[in-house]
Design an enzyme around this catalytic site. Structure first.
Site, PDB file in Angstrom:
ATOM      1  N   ASP A   1       0.825  -1.213   0.000  1.00 41.51           N
ATOM      2  CA  ASP A   1       0.000   0.000   0.000  1.00 41.51           C
ATOM      3  C   ASP A   1       0.855   1.257   0.000  1.00 41.51           C
ATOM      4  OD1 ASP A   1       0.898  -0.537   2.586  1.00 41.51           O
ATOM      5  OD2 ASP A   1      -1.060  -1.205   3.264  1.00 41.51           O
TER       6      ASP A   1
ATOM      7  N   ASN B   1      -7.508  -3.451  14.363  1.00 36.17           N
ATOM      8  CA  ASN B   1      -8.904  -3.665  13.939  1.00 36.17           C
ATOM      9  C   ASN B   1      -9.027  -4.825  12.938  1.00 36.17           C
ATOM     10  OD1 ASN B   1      -7.873  -2.603  11.588  1.00 36.17           O
ATOM     11  ND2 ASN B   1      -9.178  -0.782  11.556  1.00 36.17           N
TER      12      ASN B   1
ATOM     13  N   HIS C   1      -7.311  -5.148  10.062  1.00 35.76           N
ATOM     14  CA  HIS C   1      -7.052  -4.863   8.635  1.00 35.76           C
ATOM     15  C   HIS C   1      -5.756  -5.541   8.187  1.00 35.76           C
ATOM     16  CE1 HIS C   1      -4.759  -0.849   9.590  1.00 35.76           C
ATOM     17  NE2 HIS C   1      -3.890  -1.804   9.389  1.00 35.76           N
TER      18      HIS C   1
ATOM     19  N   GLU D   1      -9.798  -2.219   5.249  1.00 34.40           N
ATOM     20  CA  GLU D   1     -10.372  -1.885   6.551  1.00 34.40           C
ATOM     21  C   GLU D   1     -11.691  -2.628   6.770  1.00 34.40           C
ATOM     22  OE1 GLU D   1      -8.686  -0.233   8.625  1.00 34.40           O
ATOM     23  OE2 GLU D   1      -7.848   1.637   7.825  1.00 34.40           O
TER      24      GLU D   1
HETATM   25  C1  F6R Z   1       1.300  -1.513   6.064  1.00 35.45           C
HETATM   26  C2  F6R Z   1       0.130  -2.383   6.157  1.00 35.45           C
HETATM   27  C3  F6R Z   1      -0.687  -2.432   7.399  1.00 35.45           C
HETATM   28  C4  F6R Z   1       0.162  -2.757   8.632  1.00 35.45           C
HETATM   29  C5  F6R Z   1      -0.698  -2.761   9.891  1.00 35.45           C
HETATM   30  C6  F6R Z   1       0.119  -3.046  11.139  1.00 35.45           C
HETATM   31  O1  F6R Z   1       1.921  -1.674   4.796  1.00 35.45           O
HETATM   32  O2  F6R Z   1      -0.200  -3.035   5.199  1.00 35.45           O
HETATM   33  O3  F6R Z   1      -1.701  -3.383   7.255  1.00 35.45           O
HETATM   34  O4  F6R Z   1       0.773  -4.009   8.454  1.00 35.45           O
HETATM   35  O5  F6R Z   1      -1.319  -1.528  10.017  1.00 35.45           O
HETATM   36  O6  F6R Z   1       0.975  -1.959  11.388  1.00 35.45           O
HETATM   37  P1  F6R Z   1       2.033  -2.032  12.575  1.00 35.45           P
HETATM   38  O7  F6R Z   1       3.045  -3.058  12.181  1.00 35.45           O
HETATM   39  O8  F6R Z   1       2.643  -0.652  12.604  1.00 35.45           O
HETATM   40  O9  F6R Z   1       1.302  -2.395  13.808  1.00 35.45           O
END
Ligand code: F6R
Length: 247
Positions: A66, A135, A137, A142
Site C-alpha cells: 500500500d 482492527n 485490517h 479496513e
Molecule cells: C502496512 C500495512 C498495514 C500494517 C498494519 C500493522 O503496509 O499493510 O496493514 O501491516 O497496520 O501496522 P504495525 O506493524 O505498525 O502495527
C-alpha cells in the site's frame, strides 16, 4: 492456519528472515509482497544482515502492499522511503524490480489497474508478508460491510491514521485520509502468506483471525481460506490463544 509462537520479536524476526533468505537462495527471482509499519522493522534489519553475502537481491522482485494518496515517493513519510530506509538501501536490490503504488498518479483507478497488471506480469506473488492492524485490517483493507477484491483506493479509519501518525511527526492531522492498497483477492492469490503480529495490542485481533468466523468486519479472518497461510506471533500477541507454546 498454522500458528507459530516465538519467545519475543527478535526470535520471530530471526526465524522469518532465515526462511526468506533460504527462499531467495532457492528462487533468486522470487516475487515478494511486503508490508510497512512497526512490526516488520526488526525483520527487515535481520533480513539485510542475513542476506549479506549469502543471498543476492539483484533478481528479487517486490510489491509493497500500500501507499498513501497524495504523498510522492520522495516524501520522507512515504512508504517507499520507509522501505528504502529499513531494507532496500541495505541490500543489493535492483530499483527496477521494486514496485510501489503511486499515490500521486493523476488517475488513481488506472494506477490500481497498472499495479494488478504488474503483479500478473511478474507471475503473481510467491510469498506475501503481512502485518495486521488492531482492527484486523491487512494491507489497508479496513473492516466494513464489504471488502474490495482488487487493488483500490481506500479511506483510512481514524484508528489507522492514529497508528500511522509516527510517520508524520506524531500529528494525526498530517496523515492522509486516503491510501491505495492491494485488495483481498490480490493478497489471497499469493502462493504463500505469512502474517506477523507482535505485542499485546494485537492479541485480540490475532485470536479472532485464527479462531473467529470469517467476517468483513475482521478482514484478516479471510486468511483462514488460504491453503498456505501461517501466523507468526510473539508471546504477547499469542496471549489469547489457548494452548500456544512458544519456541
Ligand atoms: C502496512 C500495512 C498495514 C500494517 C498494519 C500493522 O503496509 O499493510 O496493514 O501491516 O497496520 O501496522 P504495525 O506493524 O505498525 O502495527
Amino acid at each position: 492456519m498454522q500458528t507459530s509462537v516465538f519467545e519475543d520479536q527478535g526470535a520471530l524476526a530471526r526465524e522469518l528472515a532465515r526462511r526468506i533468505t533460504d527462499a531467495i537462495r532457492q528462487s533468486p527471482a522470487i516475487v515478494l509482497g511486503l508490508p510497512t509499519g512497526r512490526t516488520p522493522i526488526k525483520l527487515y534489519d535481520e533480513l539485510a544482515r542475513q542476506t549479506a553475502g549469502r543471498a543476492s537481491w539483484a533478481r528479487v522482485r517486490t510489491f509493497n502492499l500500500d501507499e498513501f494518496v497524495g504523498i510522492p515517493a520522495s516524501h520522507p513519510s512515504s512508504y517507499r522511503q520507509f522501505m528504502e530506509q529499513h531494507l532496500f538501501r541495505h541490500v543489493d536490490a535492483a530499483p527496477e524490480h521494486l514496485n510501489f503504488l503511486d499515490g500521486t498518479a493523476p488517475d488513481l483507478e488506472a494506477e490500481c489497474r497498472r499495479y494488478e497488471a504488474a503483479i500478473d506480469a511478474a507471475g503473481g506473488i510467491d510469498l506475501q508478508i503481512l502485518g495486521i492492524g488492531t482492527n484486523g485490517h491487512i494491507g489497508f483493507n479496513e473492516p466494513g460491510p464489504e471488502l474490495a477484491a482488487r487493488t483500490h483506493r481506500v479511506t483510512l479509519t481514524h484508528e489507522t491514521r492514529v497508528s500511522n501518525a509516527g510517520l508524520f511527526g506524531g500529528n494525526v492531522e498530517q496523515v492522509p485520509v486516503e491510501a491505495l492498497s492491494m485488495g483481498m483477492a490480490t493478497i489471497l492469490h499469493a502462493r504463500r502468506i505469512v502474517l506477523v503480529a507482535t505485542g499485546g495490542r494485537k492479541a485480540s485481533c490475532v485470536q479472532q483471525t485464527i479462531n473467529g468466523p470469517l467476517t468483513t468486519m475482521l478482514p484478516a479472518s479471510f486468511l483462514q481460506l488460504h491453503p498456505d497461510a501461517e501466523v507468526m506471533v510473539d508471546r504477547e500477541a499469542a496471549a489469547r490463544l489457548e494452548g500456544a507454546t512458544s519456541r
